[in-house]
Every structure is written in C-alpha cells, then in structure tokens.
Design a protein around this motif. Structure first.
Motif, PDB file in Angstrom:
ATOM      1  N   ARG A  97       0.781  -1.139  -0.056  1.00 50.43           N
ATOM      2  CA  ARG A  97       0.004  -0.068   0.046  1.00 50.43           C
ATOM      3  C   ARG A  97       0.740   1.164  -0.115  1.00 50.43           C
ATOM      4  O   ARG A  97       0.593   2.266  -0.583  1.00 50.43           O
ATOM      5  CB  ARG A  97      -0.990   0.087   1.186  1.00 50.43           C
ATOM      6  CG  ARG A  97      -1.873  -0.625   0.958  1.00 50.43           C
ATOM      7  CD  ARG A  97      -3.286  -0.478   2.226  1.00 50.43           C
ATOM      8  NE  ARG A  97      -2.600  -0.461   3.421  1.00 50.43           N
ATOM      9  CZ  ARG A  97      -2.489  -1.607   4.075  1.00 50.43           C
ATOM     10  NH1 ARG A  97      -3.116  -3.096   3.652  1.00 50.43           N
ATOM     11  NH2 ARG A  97      -1.939  -1.613   5.516  1.00 50.43           N
ATOM     12  N   PHE A  98       1.964   1.339   0.842  1.00 46.25           N
ATOM     13  CA  PHE A  98       2.921   2.389   0.942  1.00 46.25           C
ATOM     14  C   PHE A  98       3.436   2.591  -0.423  1.00 46.25           C
ATOM     15  O   PHE A  98       3.659   3.761  -0.900  1.00 46.25           O
ATOM     16  CB  PHE A  98       3.814   2.099   1.906  1.00 46.25           C
ATOM     17  CG  PHE A  98       4.947   2.996   1.943  1.00 46.25           C
ATOM     18  CD1 PHE A  98       4.932   4.239   2.478  1.00 46.25           C
ATOM     19  CD2 PHE A  98       6.203   2.812   1.537  1.00 46.25           C
ATOM     20  CE1 PHE A  98       5.946   5.283   2.414  1.00 46.25           C
ATOM     21  CE2 PHE A  98       7.386   3.793   1.622  1.00 46.25           C
ATOM     22  CZ  PHE A  98       7.047   5.141   1.919  1.00 46.25           C
ATOM     23  N   VAL A  99       3.970   1.498  -1.069  1.00 43.98           N
ATOM     24  CA  VAL A  99       4.941   1.741  -2.318  1.00 43.98           C
ATOM     25  C   VAL A  99       3.796   2.218  -3.427  1.00 43.98           C
ATOM     26  O   VAL A  99       4.227   3.193  -4.166  1.00 43.98           O
ATOM     27  CB  VAL A  99       5.519   0.307  -2.701  1.00 43.98           C
ATOM     28  CG1 VAL A  99       6.119   0.596  -4.123  1.00 43.98           C
ATOM     29  CG2 VAL A  99       6.591   0.202  -1.705  1.00 43.98           C
ATOM     30  N   THR A 100       2.552   1.552  -3.502  1.00 44.87           N
ATOM     31  CA  THR A 100       1.517   1.952  -4.372  1.00 44.87           C
ATOM     32  C   THR A 100       1.250   3.490  -4.363  1.00 44.87           C
ATOM     33  O   THR A 100       1.298   4.355  -5.147  1.00 44.87           O
ATOM     34  CB  THR A 100       0.496   1.141  -4.266  1.00 44.87           C
ATOM     35  OG1 THR A 100       0.840  -0.309  -4.488  1.00 44.87           O
ATOM     36  CG2 THR A 100      -0.656   1.336  -5.527  1.00 44.87           C
ATOM     37  N   THR A 104       2.432   6.547  -7.018  1.00 47.15           N
ATOM     38  CA  THR A 104       1.559   7.060  -7.960  1.00 47.15           C
ATOM     39  C   THR A 104       1.715   8.794  -7.674  1.00 47.15           C
ATOM     40  O   THR A 104       1.390   9.404  -8.470  1.00 47.15           O
ATOM     41  CB  THR A 104       0.086   6.882  -7.566  1.00 47.15           C
ATOM     42  OG1 THR A 104      -0.162   6.949  -6.233  1.00 47.15           O
ATOM     43  CG2 THR A 104      -0.084   5.386  -8.064  1.00 47.15           C
ATOM     44  N   GLU A 105       2.204   9.062  -6.247  1.00 45.99           N
ATOM     45  CA  GLU A 105       2.294  10.698  -6.122  1.00 45.99           C
ATOM     46  C   GLU A 105       3.568  11.015  -6.706  1.00 45.99           C
ATOM     47  O   GLU A 105       3.702  12.020  -7.476  1.00 45.99           O
ATOM     48  CB  GLU A 105       2.369  10.851  -4.785  1.00 45.99           C
ATOM     49  CG  GLU A 105       0.776  10.613  -4.021  1.00 45.99           C
ATOM     50  CD  GLU A 105       0.813  10.658  -2.503  1.00 45.99           C
ATOM     51  OE1 GLU A 105       1.759  11.073  -1.948  1.00 45.99           O
ATOM     52  OE2 GLU A 105      -0.199  10.261  -1.910  1.00 45.99           O
ATOM     53  N   ILE A 106       4.733  10.775  -6.400  1.00 48.47           N
ATOM     54  CA  ILE A 106       5.902  11.020  -6.750  1.00 48.47           C
ATOM     55  C   ILE A 106       6.727   9.764  -7.320  1.00 48.47           C
ATOM     56  O   ILE A 106       7.081   9.040  -6.820  1.00 48.47           O
ATOM     57  CB  ILE A 106       6.700  11.442  -5.879  1.00 48.47           C
ATOM     58  CG1 ILE A 106       5.907  12.757  -5.167  1.00 48.47           C
ATOM     59  CG2 ILE A 106       8.026  12.283  -6.194  1.00 48.47           C
ATOM     60  CD1 ILE A 106       6.551  13.368  -3.613  1.00 48.47           C
ATOM     61  N   VAL A 107       7.086   9.544  -8.675  1.00 55.27           N
ATOM     62  CA  VAL A 107       7.577   8.628  -9.406  1.00 55.27           C
ATOM     63  C   VAL A 107       8.799   8.352  -8.775  1.00 55.27           C
ATOM     64  O   VAL A 107       9.407   7.189  -8.413  1.00 55.27           O
ATOM     65  CB  VAL A 107       7.590   8.674 -10.655  1.00 55.27           C
ATOM     66  CG1 VAL A 107       8.150   7.505 -11.660  1.00 55.27           C
ATOM     67  CG2 VAL A 107       6.225   8.821 -11.278  1.00 55.27           C
ATOM     68  N   TRP A 108       9.751   9.391  -8.633  1.00 55.17           N
ATOM     69  CA  TRP A 108      11.160   9.286  -8.096  1.00 55.17           C
ATOM     70  C   TRP A 108      11.199   9.398  -6.559  1.00 55.17           C
ATOM     71  O   TRP A 108      12.186  10.046  -6.062  1.00 55.17           O
ATOM     72  CB  TRP A 108      12.077  10.396  -8.994  1.00 55.17           C
ATOM     73  CG  TRP A 108      11.961  10.227 -10.285  1.00 55.17           C
ATOM     74  CD1 TRP A 108      11.293  11.042 -11.074  1.00 55.17           C
ATOM     75  CD2 TRP A 108      12.122   9.020 -11.131  1.00 55.17           C
ATOM     76  NE1 TRP A 108      11.587  10.483 -12.582  1.00 55.17           N
ATOM     77  CE2 TRP A 108      11.928   9.509 -12.516  1.00 55.17           C
ATOM     78  CE3 TRP A 108      12.990   7.716 -10.655  1.00 55.17           C
ATOM     79  CZ2 TRP A 108      12.048   8.505 -13.441  1.00 55.17           C
ATOM     80  CZ3 TRP A 108      13.195   7.047 -11.953  1.00 55.17           C
ATOM     81  CH2 TRP A 108      13.029   7.148 -13.081  1.00 55.17           C
ATOM     82  N   GLY A 109      10.256   9.029  -5.953  1.00 58.19           N
ATOM     83  CA  GLY A 109       9.843   9.330  -4.340  1.00 58.19           C
ATOM     84  C   GLY A 109      10.880   8.369  -3.660  1.00 58.19           C
ATOM     85  O   GLY A 109      11.776   7.592  -4.051  1.00 58.19           O
TER      86      GLY A 109
END
Length: 146
Positions: A97-100, A104-109
């Motif tokens: 869930r965290f990774v998803t 989705t918010e910041i690709v390079w996060g």
C-alpha cells in the motif's frame, strides 16, 4: 457527623487530590507507537497465542511428558505459526500500500530511492570531543571517552 456529609467531604477531597495531581505531574506517554500495519485480527491472534502458551506452560510444569502437554504444545505451535504468518502478510500488505501510494504521487520518491539503494541508515557516532578539546580518532578511543 452525618453520613451524607462524610461522603461529600470524601468526594471533595478525592477530586481535589486528582486535580492537584493532574496539574503538577506530567502525563505518562506510551513508549510504544502503534504500527500502521497492525490489525484487529492480529490482536485476537495474539491473545489466543498468549492463552495457548500459558496453557502449555502450565501443563508442562504440572504434567511434563503427558499426552495433554504434547497436544497443548501442538496447538500452541500451530497458532503461533498462524500468528507469525499473519504478521508477515499484514506487513507485506502495508508495504505494498505504501509503495503504491507513494509511487503514484511521486515517481522518483522514497520507494525508488530505497530500491536504488540511495537511502542510507544514519552512520554511528564516529568521534567525540575529549576533555582536552581534541577529537577521538578510532572507535576504541570513542568507547574509552564514553
């Protein structure tokens, strides 16, 4: 002295003590932080596991080597395995869930940085200031200074 009057005095004194304690002492803060992956199902499995463990330990003290002790151990171990597997599943689901959400918010996060190995744990304390003002040069000197 009237019994009702004694009860009123008792309640007044008790409330005064509680208010004085609340105002003068810091509130206790729990040292345990709730994990975001913990579920109500894990609570019930944990309680069941503790109950079965105590039951097994009780039988082990009273009747070591008996069939009832072996049965209690098998039940405890089976429940423990289920409990630990459920913890692993809950952690994995929380991580997904965290990774998803993060990706989705910041690709390079953060998930990308973790996968790329760019997130490093904080380095341990390497040196301290000695009494004479110089810095320690090895972990042995740092340990001695501590």
């Amino acid at each position: 002295m009237d019994v009702d009057n004694v009860d009123v005095i008792n309640e007044t004194v008790t409330n005064s003590i509680i208010v004085a304690c609340d105002n003068s002492m810091p509130k206790s803060i729990s040292k345990y932080k709730a994990q975001n992956w913990w579920t109500p199902n894990l609570n019930s499995l944990k309680k069941r596991n503790q109950t079965l463990r105590l039951e097994y330990q009780h039988l082990l003290k009273r009747h070591p080597g008996s069939e009832s002790t072996r049965v209690a151990k098998r039940r405890f171990m089976a429940n423990r395995k289920e409990y630990l597997n459920e913890i692993r599943r809950a952690k994995m689901a929380s991580w997904r869930r965290f990774v998803t959400t993060e990706s989705t918010e910041i690709v390079w996060g953060l998930p990308y940085k973790i996968a790329a190995g760019r997130v490093k744990p904080p380095k341990p304390l390497a040196s301290l200031t000695e009494n004479d003002g110089s810095m320690t040069k090895s972990w042995q000197e740092t340990a001695r200074a501590l």
